[in-house]
Design an enzyme around this catalytic site. Structure first.
Site, mmCIF file in Angstrom:
data_model
loop_
_atom_site.group_PDB
_atom_site.id
_atom_site.type_symbol
_atom_site.label_atom_id
_atom_site.label_comp_id
_atom_site.label_asym_id
_atom_site.label_seq_id
_atom_site.Cartn_x
_atom_site.Cartn_y
_atom_site.Cartn_z
ATOM 1 N N GLU A 45 50.648 9.397 7.202
ATOM 2 C CA GLU A 45 51.946 9.665 6.443
ATOM 3 C C GLU A 45 53.292 9.940 6.886
ATOM 4 O O GLU A 45 54.453 9.337 6.850
ATOM 5 C CB GLU A 45 51.763 11.003 5.498
ATOM 6 C CG GLU A 45 50.851 10.890 4.356
ATOM 7 C CD GLU A 45 51.349 9.930 3.307
ATOM 8 O OE1 GLU A 45 52.635 9.700 3.159
ATOM 9 O OE2 GLU A 45 50.468 9.238 2.617
ATOM 10 N N TYR A 128 57.452 16.413 0.820
ATOM 11 C CA TYR A 128 56.799 15.137 0.662
ATOM 12 C C TYR A 128 55.474 15.281 1.570
ATOM 13 O O TYR A 128 54.428 14.749 0.979
ATOM 14 C CB TYR A 128 57.698 13.893 1.080
ATOM 15 C CG TYR A 128 56.853 12.464 0.829
ATOM 16 C CD1 TYR A 128 56.203 11.814 -0.363
ATOM 17 C CD2 TYR A 128 56.140 12.047 2.190
ATOM 18 C CE1 TYR A 128 55.284 11.014 -0.291
ATOM 19 C CE2 TYR A 128 55.322 11.108 2.191
ATOM 20 C CZ TYR A 128 54.876 10.429 1.004
ATOM 21 O OH TYR A 128 54.356 9.524 1.205
ATOM 22 N N ASP A 146 58.546 10.547 -2.945
ATOM 23 C CA ASP A 146 59.389 9.941 -2.032
ATOM 24 C C ASP A 146 60.127 8.838 -2.917
ATOM 25 O O ASP A 146 60.226 9.200 -4.127
ATOM 26 C CB ASP A 146 58.574 9.281 -1.205
ATOM 27 C CG ASP A 146 57.689 7.942 -1.535
ATOM 28 O OD1 ASP A 146 57.422 7.993 -2.914
ATOM 29 O OD2 ASP A 146 56.903 7.640 -0.766
#
Length: 378
Positions: A45, A128, A146
């Site tokens: 991520e 996020y 996002d």
């Protein structure tokens, strides 16, 4: 319950169910989707922020081969971490990831915490990242909002609020949280991201292949391509810089002189070719401008680093765009003043041999310049 409320609930159920069914049949086979290891998902991520999937995949494999778990990354020298990150850009991501992993090692015994309060307190972990890792690794019902997700929600629910503004993000996170079906947080968040990345694209969205097109309010209003609303960011500030490609002689023949950046600030602790910021007045003839820049380069490095160089000729131009600055670089071939070379180098300078590239982490722009003069990693 009012009819409008019932209709809204039904629309939300339709949206979630359609996305989950579509994702189950169409999701891309990506390496971080083959694991439930929260550390591996976290690495992916962070790498995927501001970087394309195809670019990330080889970095993800190499990084985890070198730092396979929390302990390995926590104990690694920063120089090795930056080198493994080299080419991905936005190097503060790598530094923050390592700092956060060290916190996990020290405070949580090496286990990535599964509570939002704990995980969100780690260095560099924003809403996020917290939502993505906690939902995908632990199925915690947290949203992961996002740009892709905000685009999908703006279009489907016809939301015309400016997504560049903080209150809109808060509104989107609230909506996304309410949409998560019970027990499906990880799959639902990934389905939202996947739809935005592959179908509900920024330009020319593929509406006819979208699993929830029938009730997409943006499409029905004919505004799919106009959404989301987003005010344009300020263009990056331009900085002109003169770069010294300093070639060695005698025992240093075939080597280039490099320097290490400060421990704090932009591109902290990375290696580069020495350079200075310069003035570049408009309308000046190229030859006169280059002469002035070479003079400024010699004087500037003498003043800032105590290094006396003799610029010889222009070599090439290059540029690099950060989020807020655009470097316009003029690269000049130089050599050291022999009197200075005999006196020794400042501690943050090194002679670079082509065979030692793996020891030093360089920003992309300097890798491109080095490749241009024939120095590349094996």
């Amino acid at each position: 319950m009012h009819d409008n409320t019932m209709q809204e609930l039904e629309t939300r159920r339709y949206f979630a169910a359609g996305l989950l069914e579509w994702y189950d049949r169409n999701k891309r086979d990506l390496p971080w989707r083959r694991t439930s290891d929260p550390y591996h998902i976290w690495v992916s991520e962070v790498m995927l922020q501001q970087t394309r999937v195809d670019t990330v995949i080889p970095y993800y494999f190499r990084f985890l081969e070198k730092f396979p778990d929390v302990e390995a990354l926590a104990h690694a020298p920063e120089e090795e971490v930056l080198k493994a990150w080299e080419g991905l850009g936005y190097y503060s991501r790598a530094r923050n990831l390592q700092s956060a992993v060290r916190e996990v090692h020290e405070r949580y015994g090496g286990t990535v915490p599964d509570r939002k309060e704990d995980f969100s307190s780690l260095k560099g972990v924003g809403p996020y990242t917290a939502g993505a890792v906690l939902s995908i690794a632990y199925n915690v019902p947290e949203p992961a909002v996002d740009g892709n997700v905000m685009r999908v929600l703006s279009r489907f629910f016809h939301i015309e609020d400016d997504i560049a503004k903080g209150p809109t993000r808060v509104k989107m996170e609230k909506l996304a949280r309410e949409l998560i079906p019970e027990g499906e947080a990880g799959s639902f968040n990934q389905a939202l991201m996947e739809l935005g990345a592959t179908v509900c694209t920024p330009r020319s969205p593929h509406c006819l292949t979208c699993p929830v097109m029938e009730r997409c309010r943006g499409r029905l209003e004919g505004k799919a391509e106009e959404l989301p609303v987003k005010t344009k960011a300020k263009p990056p500030r331009i900085e002109a810089r003169a770069v010294a490609l300093i070639e060695g002689s005698g025992p240093h023949a075939g080597k280039l002189l490099i320097r290490r950046r400060p421990r704090q600030g932009l591109l902290a602790n990375m290696w580069e070719l020495p350079h200075i910021e310069i003035e570049r007045p408009a309308g000046k003839a190229a030859a006169a401008q280059q002469g002035a820049e070479m003079e400024a380069l010699g004087a500037g490095l003498a003043e800032t680093d105590g290094v006396t160089v003799l610029p010889e000729r222009w070599l090439m131009d290059a540029e690099h765009i950060f989020s807020h600055i655009r470097w316009e670089l003029a690269v000049y071939r130089c050599r050291l003043d022999p009197r200075f070379e005999a006196a020794g180098l400042p501690p943050h300078y090194r002679w670079l041999d082509a065979g030692e590239m793996e020891r030093y982490a360089f920003p992309n722009v300097f890798l491109r310049i080095l490749a241009e003069v024939g120095i590349e990693q094996a």
